[in-house]
Design an enzyme around this catalytic site. Structure first.
Site, mmCIF file in Angstrom:
data_model
loop_
_atom_site.group_PDB
_atom_site.id
_atom_site.type_symbol
_atom_site.label_atom_id
_atom_site.label_comp_id
_atom_site.label_asym_id
_atom_site.label_seq_id
_atom_site.Cartn_x
_atom_site.Cartn_y
_atom_site.Cartn_z
ATOM 1 N N SER A 142 0.769 -1.405 -0.070
ATOM 2 C CA SER A 142 -0.030 0.203 0.134
ATOM 3 C C SER A 142 0.848 1.298 -0.033
ATOM 4 C CB SER A 142 -0.893 -0.028 1.041
ATOM 5 O OG SER A 142 0.058 0.327 2.358
ATOM 6 N N LYS A 143 0.274 2.390 -0.385
ATOM 7 C CA LYS A 143 0.941 3.656 -0.091
ATOM 8 C C LYS A 143 1.599 3.893 1.295
ATOM 9 C CE LYS A 143 0.616 8.533 -0.650
ATOM 10 N NZ LYS A 143 1.229 8.731 0.586
ATOM 11 N N ARG A 144 1.031 3.426 2.222
ATOM 12 C CA ARG A 144 1.446 3.397 3.613
ATOM 13 C C ARG A 144 2.754 2.678 3.807
ATOM 14 N NH1 ARG A 144 -2.537 1.330 6.754
ATOM 15 N NH2 ARG A 144 -4.068 1.803 4.945
#
Ligand code: GLU
Length: 510
Positions: free
Chosen positions: A266-268
């Site tokens: 994910s972007k996280r």
């Protein structure tokens, strides 16, 4: 004979394109090109609430940067358009009507409130699991199968909001062949009467996707694993329309996984571990926060694409480096892995390094040349060429060229005096002075300079490990770098002598 291969990338413009999406586009592109087919870009924006401004343009720019150029699609023309689903509303209504007429779909008049109450009640009776709207429950609901013809006509003429649902009957399991996963089976009891047309008149993803794949003559659907569960409904739609003979094959690509641990990247994860997850920089229209992309980090698109291609596929050998043409030639859906691919940022950098090592030298030279002229540095073409040649092995990104050897075209900023001190001995200065005086009569070439160096090592009975670091630090300030003799060549005779002479000052207090 295989029918004309046509694949598509069908993103929803809900934000920036994640590398998983780029990889999907890449595989669909490679497959089409391998079979002399067409690759299309279709924008699936039927969920207007989720459409983000600028996302469509961003997707197109990403594909162009990556060299994944559609033959047809939004921004690229083609005879099967329009390619943006919000421009095709009339088509979806027309096809919905066909399904209602042939009994494969029906109107649902249940209001959102009624449905919410019904779901809550059934959940209460059933350990928290609410009933699905399907063959076993639809007879208790308000729809065109339970209401009389007149009632339905009345509701429609009074513009009472409705949805259109696919009528999924009970029966045998739904089995299909996925190119990557093999046989996949779904029980009919798992399949609800999926909404095809929403009360706002917009089609759902399922209807629009199938109608468009059919009308755009898509032969192979290649998409992310998250759509696998939707495929049974899509197959039922092909059947309902009587398009079974034209049904595309389905390939569901495995996920790209977090580098550490389980789950989808994910972007996280990118923020947490310090790497981009988008191809290009993206500024969130709401938070105004900008995330860098692979492009801004300095990745070469070919290296990035090579890296992405290998994230879930190989050609059956150990080969890792592929040109664009080789990827097209070697790609096959059969060799796409079933299991998710763990993301590895270091590997992405490695691909970039390999690219820079092998790319035509003029590519590096012209990059460095523009830096040189922007900064009004006075460097000859021969210098620029040689500089790029000796540093190409040592850079990760092309922009590293700017600073990596700056000591060869500007003053040394600081000297590693501690290391120099460790290597310095009484004989060192004699060695250096002797070397300087002999340079005058030596041809100024790397090999000759090295020969002279070795000659003096013999003469003074010193080892390479003793004197080489001394030369390095005097000439470049640091302990590592390309060949000292190549560096001298770039510095020129006069500057090399000046820097070696300076050793006397540098070591005065030793
Ligand atoms: N619009 C879907 C998406 O955003 C397309 C899925 C498919 O390729 O069928 O991924």
């Amino acid at each position: 004979m295989m029918k004309q291969v046509r694949t598509r990338f069908a993103p929803s413009p809900t934000g920036p394109l994640h590398i998983g999406g780029i990889r999907t586009a890449l595989y669909a592109y490679l497959f089409a090109k391998k079979h002399q087919g067409d690759f299309l870009l279709r924008i699936e924006d039927t969920d207007q609430n989720r459409t983000v401004q600028g996302a469509e343009e961003y997707i197109i720019e990403t594909l162009i940067w990556c060299g994944i150029i559609p033959d047809e699609g939004v921004g690229f023309g083609g005879k099967y358009g329009p390619y943006r689903q919000s421009d095709r509303k009339a088509i979806y209504r027309e096809y919905t009507q066909k399904l209602i007429e042939n009994g494969s779909a029906y109107y649902g008049f249940d209001t959102d409130e009624e449905l919410a109450v019904w779901r809550a009640n059934s959940a209460e009776k059933n350990n928290g699991i609410s009933d699905a709207y399907n063959f076993s429950t639809r007879s208790t609901m308000r729809n065109s199968l339970t209401l009389s013809k007149n009632e339905v006509a009345d509701l429609l003429s009074n513009n009472v909001p409705y949805v259109v649902r696919l009528k999924v009957d009970d029966g045998e399991d739904l089995i299909f062949e996925d190119t990557i996963r093999g046989q996949v089976a779904f029980k009919k009891s798992q399949l609800d009467d999926r909404i095809l047309l929403k009360s706002d008149g917009m089609p759902t993803y399922h209807l629009a996707n199938v109608v468009d794949d059919y009308l755009m003559k898509i032969s192979h659907v290649i998409r992310g694993e998250e759509w696998l569960a939707s495929t049974p409904h899509h197959i039922l739609l092909y059947r309902a329309f009587g398009w079974e003979d034209e049904m595309p094959s389905f390939s569901h690509l495995p996920l790209i996984l977090k580098p550490d641990g389980k789950g989808k990247l994910s972007k996280r994860d990118g923020d947490r571990l310090g790497f981009p997850v988008f191809g290009l920089a993206w500024t969130d229209p709401e938070s105004k926060e900008t995330s860098l992309g692979y492009r801004e980090k300095g990745f070469e698109p070919q290296a990035f694409i090579n890296f992405l291609a290998m994230l879930g596929w190989n050609d059956g050998t150990e080969k890792e480096i592929f040109s664009d043409e080789e990827l097209i030639h070697s790609f096959s859906l059969e060799r796409v892995h079933k299991a998710g691919a763990k993301f590895n940022y270091d590997k992405a950098i490695w691909y970039n390094q390999q690219f820079l090592k092998n790319v035509n030298l003029t590519y590096l030279a012209s990059f460095f040349e523009s830096y040189v002229s922007k900064n009004s540095l006075n460097l000859s073409n021969t210098f620029i060429q040689k500089y790029c040649e000796i540093f190409r092995e040592r850079i990760s990104f092309i922009h590293d060229l700017e600073k990596i050897g700056s000591y060869l075209y500007s003053d040394i900023e600081s000297f590693d005096v501690d290391s120099l001190k460790k290597k310095w001995s009484l004989k060192s200065l004699d060695f250096v002075n002797d070397y300087i005086s002999k340079i005058e009569t030596t041809e100024f070439e790397s090999i000759k300079l090295e020969e002279l160096f070795k000659e003096l090592l013999n003469k003074y009975e010193m080892g390479m490990g003793q004197m080489m670091p001394v030369f390095r630090i005097a000439l470049t300030g640091i302990m590592q770098g390309p060949s000292v003799f190549d560096s001298m060549l770039l510095l020129g005779k006069e500057e090399s002598i000046k820097r070696l002479t300076n050793l006397e000052v540098l070591t005065r207090d030793f």
